[in-house]
Design an enzyme around this catalytic site. Structure first.
Site, PDB file in Angstrom:
ATOM      1  N   LYS A 111       0.844  -1.213   0.000  1.00  0.00           N
ATOM      2  CA  LYS A 111       0.000   0.000   0.000  1.00  0.00           C
ATOM      3  C   LYS A 111       0.875   1.259   0.000  1.00  0.00           C
ATOM      4  CE  LYS A 111      -3.596   2.665   0.853  1.00  0.00           C
ATOM      5  NZ  LYS A 111      -4.448   2.995  -0.305  1.00  0.00           N
ATOM      6  N   GLY A 112       0.396   2.313  -0.628  1.00  0.00           N
ATOM      7  CA  GLY A 112       1.168   3.556  -0.757  1.00  0.00           C
ATOM      8  C   GLY A 112       1.665   4.129   0.559  1.00  0.00           C
ATOM      9  N   ALA A 140     -12.390   5.108  -1.834  1.00  0.00           N
ATOM     10  CA  ALA A 140     -11.779   6.399  -1.511  1.00  0.00           C
ATOM     11  C   ALA A 140     -11.103   6.249  -0.155  1.00  0.00           C
ATOM     12  CB  ALA A 140     -12.827   7.502  -1.475  1.00  0.00           C
ATOM     13  N   LEU A 186      -5.346   7.011   0.848  1.00  0.00           N
ATOM     14  CA  LEU A 186      -3.931   6.704   1.099  1.00  0.00           C
ATOM     15  C   LEU A 186      -3.568   6.653   2.580  1.00  0.00           C
ATOM     16  CD1 LEU A 186      -2.214   8.562  -1.891  1.00  0.00           C
ATOM     17  CD2 LEU A 186      -2.601   6.108  -1.615  1.00  0.00           C
ATOM     18  N   ASN A 227       5.157   1.123  -2.962  1.00  0.00           N
ATOM     19  CA  ASN A 227       4.402   2.176  -3.636  1.00  0.00           C
ATOM     20  C   ASN A 227       4.549   3.441  -2.798  1.00  0.00           C
ATOM     21  OD1 ASN A 227       1.602   3.679  -3.916  1.00  0.00           O
ATOM     22  ND2 ASN A 227       1.755   2.381  -5.719  1.00  0.00           N
ATOM     23  N   CYS A 251      -3.255   8.763  -7.756  1.00  0.00           N
ATOM     24  CA  CYS A 251      -4.374   8.435  -6.861  1.00  0.00           C
ATOM     25  C   CYS A 251      -5.453   9.517  -6.976  1.00  0.00           C
ATOM     26  CB  CYS A 251      -3.916   8.329  -5.416  1.00  0.00           C
ATOM     27  SG  CYS A 251      -5.300   7.941  -4.322  1.00  0.00           S
ATOM     28  N   GLY A 288     -11.604  -3.039 -10.742  1.00  0.00           N
ATOM     29  CA  GLY A 288     -12.280  -4.317 -10.925  1.00  0.00           C
ATOM     30  C   GLY A 288     -12.560  -4.602 -12.392  1.00  0.00           C
ATOM     31  N   GLY A 330      -5.451  -6.916  -8.543  1.00  0.00           N
ATOM     32  CA  GLY A 330      -5.866  -5.952  -7.531  1.00  0.00           C
ATOM     33  C   GLY A 330      -7.136  -6.343  -6.803  1.00  0.00           C
ATOM     34  N   THR A 331      -8.256  -5.762  -7.232  1.00  0.00           N
ATOM     35  CA  THR A 331      -9.542  -5.951  -6.561  1.00  0.00           C
ATOM     36  C   THR A 331      -9.883  -7.434  -6.337  1.00  0.00           C
ATOM     37  OG1 THR A 331     -10.298  -3.858  -7.506  1.00  0.00           O
ATOM     38  CG2 THR A 331     -12.005  -5.349  -6.732  1.00  0.00           C
TER      39      THR A 331
HETATM   40  C1  LIG Z   1      -8.891  -0.313  -2.033  1.00  0.00           C
HETATM   41  C2  LIG Z   1      -7.836   0.079  -3.040  1.00  0.00           C
HETATM   42  C3  LIG Z   1      -6.688   0.768  -2.606  1.00  0.00           C
HETATM   43  C4  LIG Z   1      -5.703   1.156  -3.530  1.00  0.00           C
HETATM   44  N1  LIG Z   1      -4.585   1.802  -3.077  1.00  0.00           N
HETATM   45  C5  LIG Z   1      -3.599   2.146  -3.949  1.00  0.00           C
HETATM   46  C6  LIG Z   1      -2.389   2.767  -3.491  1.00  0.00           C
HETATM   47  O1  LIG Z   1      -2.171   2.970  -2.298  1.00  0.00           O
HETATM   48  N2  LIG Z   1      -1.467   3.119  -4.434  1.00  0.00           N
HETATM   49  C7  LIG Z   1      -1.657   2.876  -5.778  1.00  0.00           C
HETATM   50  O2  LIG Z   1      -0.785   3.213  -6.584  1.00  0.00           O
HETATM   51  N3  LIG Z   1      -2.768   2.243  -6.226  1.00  0.00           N
HETATM   52  C8  LIG Z   1      -3.740   1.880  -5.352  1.00  0.00           C
HETATM   53  N4  LIG Z   1      -4.870   1.229  -5.802  1.00  0.00           N
HETATM   54  C9  LIG Z   1      -5.014   0.934  -7.250  1.00  0.00           C
HETATM   55  C10 LIG Z   1      -4.596  -0.504  -7.561  1.00  0.00           C
HETATM   56  O3  LIG Z   1      -3.239  -0.713  -7.240  1.00  0.00           O
HETATM   57  C11 LIG Z   1      -4.836  -0.837  -9.057  1.00  0.00           C
HETATM   58  O4  LIG Z   1      -4.115   0.050  -9.859  1.00  0.00           O
HETATM   59  C12 LIG Z   1      -6.319  -0.769  -9.420  1.00  0.00           C
HETATM   60  O5  LIG Z   1      -7.097  -1.290  -8.373  1.00  0.00           O
HETATM   61  C13 LIG Z   1      -6.643  -1.495 -10.731  1.00  0.00           C
HETATM   62  O6  LIG Z   1      -6.510  -2.882 -10.605  1.00  0.00           O
HETATM   63  P1  LIG Z   1      -7.769  -3.863 -10.261  1.00  0.00           P
HETATM   64  O7  LIG Z   1      -8.894  -3.458 -11.144  1.00  0.00           O
HETATM   65  O8  LIG Z   1      -7.266  -5.247 -10.483  1.00  0.00           O
HETATM   66  O9  LIG Z   1      -8.104  -3.605  -8.826  1.00  0.00           O
HETATM   67  C14 LIG Z   1      -5.864   0.835  -4.897  1.00  0.00           C
HETATM   68  C15 LIG Z   1      -6.997   0.129  -5.320  1.00  0.00           C
HETATM   69  C16 LIG Z   1      -7.975  -0.255  -4.413  1.00  0.00           C
HETATM   70  C17 LIG Z   1      -9.169  -1.046  -4.895  1.00  0.00           C
END
Ligand SMILES: Cc1cc2nc3c(=O)[nH]c(=O)nc-3n(C[C@H](O)[C@H](O)[C@H](O)COP(=O)(O)O)c2cc1C
Length: 315
Positions: free
Chosen positions: A55-56, A80, A83, A109, A140, A227, A275-276
């Site tokens: 996580k970032g 939302a 971060l 990250n 973000c 997603g 991710g999701t």
């Molecule tokens: C709950 C959540 C938190 C996320 N936190 C970050 C983050 O801290 N830094 C970042 O670069 N991307 C973050 N992302 C984006 C994911 O790393 C990814 O780019 C995005 O979810 C697309 O992939 P997916 O559709 O497989 O989830 C987050 C996504 C979700 C769902």
């Protein structure tokens, strides 16, 4: 106990390079969907992943946004989180002792509210030793200062990547925003400023409303959509960026299966991130690795690199 999964067949080479970093396979987990790795350690064997992406993290601890912070929508999730994180020192104290015991690289990250802050965080993780790579979150959509403003302004993007490049010798991955008219100039700007790779894509700005209360479903009003519903957008962005740059691309956005991952690779991705899907099937990344191996065996491919960019022209 880990469930038994298909093993990688003999003669299949899954390894790939991100800058000077070699990964045993091209499948990682996406930042923010896998905590700091330790939260998933009982659910799957982390050492079978290509890399763990955390996580970032920024310089100081962040509380994040008020709740509700997530809402499910058709084939996707809007979040939302804002971060939330422990800051560099908190991360090093609480999570690094576990992460440094892993056999696979940890990709951190990072983000900041100013160019100097990004560089300072990069410097701190450079000094830590043992970090696999840094992923610069310049995209973000859920915070006021920092985040997407850096990824959607060509000058700022070049400044952030350039400053981090000066601050560290670690491989740098720039996490791109989907919220641009054309990704090519941004991809090129990151490459020219010294990024070793790109990750595409971050979440897409989105909103949902409860029609009974007439209130937004997220306390932050808007969030970022992720997603399966974003996959075709992400595939197109990867394809566009792959035409524009030579550095490797890590594709992500709605990956749930090996077929999804292979589609990203055919569009031009060298690696992928899940991710999701980690939220509803924590073993997805391992299933994707096994499925890519099976596909390669079926298609007689020796190296996974043969899949990258192999999409064929239409007639
Ligand atoms: C709950 C959540 C938190 C996320 N936190 C970050 C983050 O801290 N830094 C970042 O670069 N991307 C973050 N992302 C984006 C994911 O790393 C990814 O780019 C995005 O979810 C697309 O992939 P997916 O559709 O497989 O989830 C987050 C996504 C979700 C769902």
């Amino acid at each position: 106990m880990h469930r038994q999964l298909l093993s990688v067949p003999d003669g299949v080479n899954l390894s790939i390079q991100i800058g000077k970093l070699t990964l045993q396979n091209p499948v990682m987990v996406a930042s923010g969907t896998f905590g700091y790795g330790v939260e998933y350690a009982q659910l799957l064997d982390l050492n079978r992943l290509g890399a763990v992406v955390v996580k970032g993290i920024c310089l100081n601890p962040v509380r994040g946004n008020p709740t509700p912070r997530t809402v499910e929508v058709a084939s996707g999730l809007i979040n939302a989180i804002g971060l939330q994180g422990p800051g560099v020192d908190g991360f090093i104290k609480k999570y690094w002792p576990f992460l440094k015991t892993l056999k696979v690289p940890t990709i951190i990250n990072i983000w900041g509210t100013t160019v100097d802050e990004y560089a300072e965080v990069a410097r701190r993780f450079d000094a830590l030793g043992g970090v696999g790579a840094l992923e610069l979150n310049v995209s973000c959509p859920n915070i006021k200062d920092g985040g997407a403003q850096f990824g959607t302004d060509l000058k700022l993007l070049a400044q952030v990547v350039g400053a981090c490049r000066k601050a560290t010798k670690l491989p740098l991955i720039t996490k791109m925003s989907p919220n641009v008219v054309s990704i090519a100039p941004y991809a090129k700007a990151a490459e020219e400023a010294g990024s070793d790779a790109l990750s595409i894509m971050n979440s897409y700005p989105a909103m949902a409303i409860d029609i009974e209360t007439r209130k937004p479903k997220l306390a932050n009003v808007t969030g970022g959509l992720t997603g399966p519903c974003i996959k075709p957008i992400a595939i197109k962005l990867v394809w566009d960026a792959a035409q524009a740059v030579k550095i490797p691309i890590i594709g992500m956005g709605g990956i749930q299966s090996a077929a999804d991952a292979i589609e990203f690779m055919m569009a031009g991705a060298t690696a992928v991130a899940v991710g999701t899907a980690n939220f509803y099937e924590p073993q997805t990344a391992l299933q994707v690795i096994a499925g890519i191996s099976e596909f390669m065996k079926k298609k007689n491919l020796g190296s996974v690199k043969e899949i990258t960019g192999s999409v064929q022209p239409t007639e």
